[in-house]
Design an enzyme around this catalytic site. Structure first.
Site, short mmCIF file in Angstrom:
data_model
loop_
_atom_site.label_atom_id
_atom_site.label_comp_id
_atom_site.label_asym_id
_atom_site.label_seq_id
_atom_site.Cartn_x
_atom_site.Cartn_y
_atom_site.Cartn_z
N ASN A 195 0.82 -1.22 0.00
CA ASN A 195 0.00 0.00 0.00
C ASN A 195 0.85 1.26 0.00
OD1 ASN A 195 1.05 -0.06 2.56
ND2 ASN A 195 -0.93 0.13 3.62
N ASP A 223 22.39 38.02 -1.93
CA ASP A 223 21.36 38.94 -1.45
C ASP A 223 21.81 39.53 -0.13
OD1 ASP A 223 20.47 37.09 0.75
OD2 ASP A 223 19.85 35.87 -0.96
N LYS A 249 18.34 41.53 -4.27
CA LYS A 249 17.57 40.50 -4.97
C LYS A 249 16.10 40.55 -4.61
CE LYS A 249 17.94 36.10 -3.69
NZ LYS A 249 18.51 34.74 -3.51
#
Length: 324
Positions: free
Chosen positions: A32, A164, A187
């Protein structure tokens, strides 16, 4: 020491430094599609360490980790430490849109609920993710390991660049280790694989850029930054990151880019098999040293900053801490 299927090679390298053998795990998948994990070594009143970075397929590896933690708790382990060199859900750290989930906190709660007493990780995407965990977190950095790579290079006219402003503090620490100036990109992210970089803060003209990032996924942000650096007069770029996921077209983008001279990463995640030029620095010794200190009840604070006293001022230590 156990490992899931995410990165057993790193677990083996950590074990080698510690002088121990990795204990086996049996992970089964039922018809399953449910998973089951069985730890094939005695855990009763033992300190258990489970190495499992959350790398693609991330949900699969997360479930393995939770099941192994639960198995260790059920086996009466004295202390369970989840060793996650890469915590992927750290990117989901804030509510920046309506009705959005905070996956970083949710997964942290799941790990604690499963039974982990401690988390050992490296270079979280955002420092506030540390506070998502209700268990103690040892948060390592790879900048010392990465700086060692560049100390063998000629760093004349080089500059460290942060992609950044949010990563500028780590980039500044890295630059201090190498005795270099630092710059940063401004950024704005507009999509998962696309950013806009408005400008470069700092003078990169005539310099070789050493771009330091915590993680590279698709490489879109990096290519955008490199284009801006080229426009600003940089001569070439070396790309450095802690977590080199290199998903999607990242290998193609970075490997063939004429402005990139080298790409350096660590082994927190498995490296791509089709990139022989990639330089991979191992953090296994750093993790092994941290695990040893945790196991023996010694301080690990001196390992957090990755600062070698021979290259930068040592961190302050408590006068009664003789084992730092």
């Amino acid at each position: 020491m156990f490992s899931g299927s995410a990165h057993p090679a790193l677990a083996d390298r950590i074990c080698s430094h510690l002088g121990v053998r990795r204990s086996p795990v049996d992970i089964k998948r039922f018809s399953n599609d449910c998973l089951q994990a069985q730890l094939l070594a005695n855990c009763r009143q033992r300190d258990v360490y489970i190495v499992q970075p959350l790398v693609p397929p991330t949900q699969e590896h997360l479930m393995e980790l939770l099941l192994m933690i639960d198995a260790a708790r059920g086996a009466s382990a004295a202390q369970i430490t989840a060793v996650m060199p890469h915590y992927a859900y750290a990117r989901s750290d804030k509510k920046d849109a309506s009705r959005i989930s905070l996956g970083g906190r949710l997964v942290a709660d799941m790990i604690s609920t499963a039974g982990a007493h401690r988390v050992l990780t490296m270079a979280l995407h955002a420092p506030q993710v540390h506070g998502f965990f209700s268990t103690p977190v040892d948060h390592l950095t790879a900048i010392g390991v990465l700086a060692d790579h560049f100390r063998t290079h000629d760093l004349t006219n080089s500059i460290v660049v942060s992609p950044d402003l949010g990563n500028a503090k780590v980039a500044t620490q890295f630059a201090r280790l190498l005795g270099l100036p630092v710059a940063a990109g401004s950024k704005q992210r507009v999509a998962d694989d696309r950013v806009v970089i408005d400008s470069i803060v700092g003078d990169v003209s005539g310099r070789r850029a050493i771009i330091l990032d915590d993680e590279i996924a698709t490489g879109g942000s990096m290519v955008e930054l490199i284009d801006r650096l080229k426009d600003a007069g940089a001569t070439e770029a070396a790309v450095v990151c802690t977590h080199g996921l290199f998903a999607g077209k990242a290998v193609e983008r970075l490997r063939s880019h004429p402005f990139i001279t080298e790409v350096v990463t660590t082994d927190t995640v498995p490296p791509p098999p089709d990139w022989p030029e990639l330089t991979v620095r191992s953090v296994s010794e750093l993790f092994a040293e941290t695990i040893s200190r945790i196991h023996h009840g010694r301080s690990v604070s001196s390992l957090f900053e990755g600062v070698d006293p021979t290259h930068a001022p040592p961190q302050a230590k408590l006068p009664f801490d003789t084992h730092a």
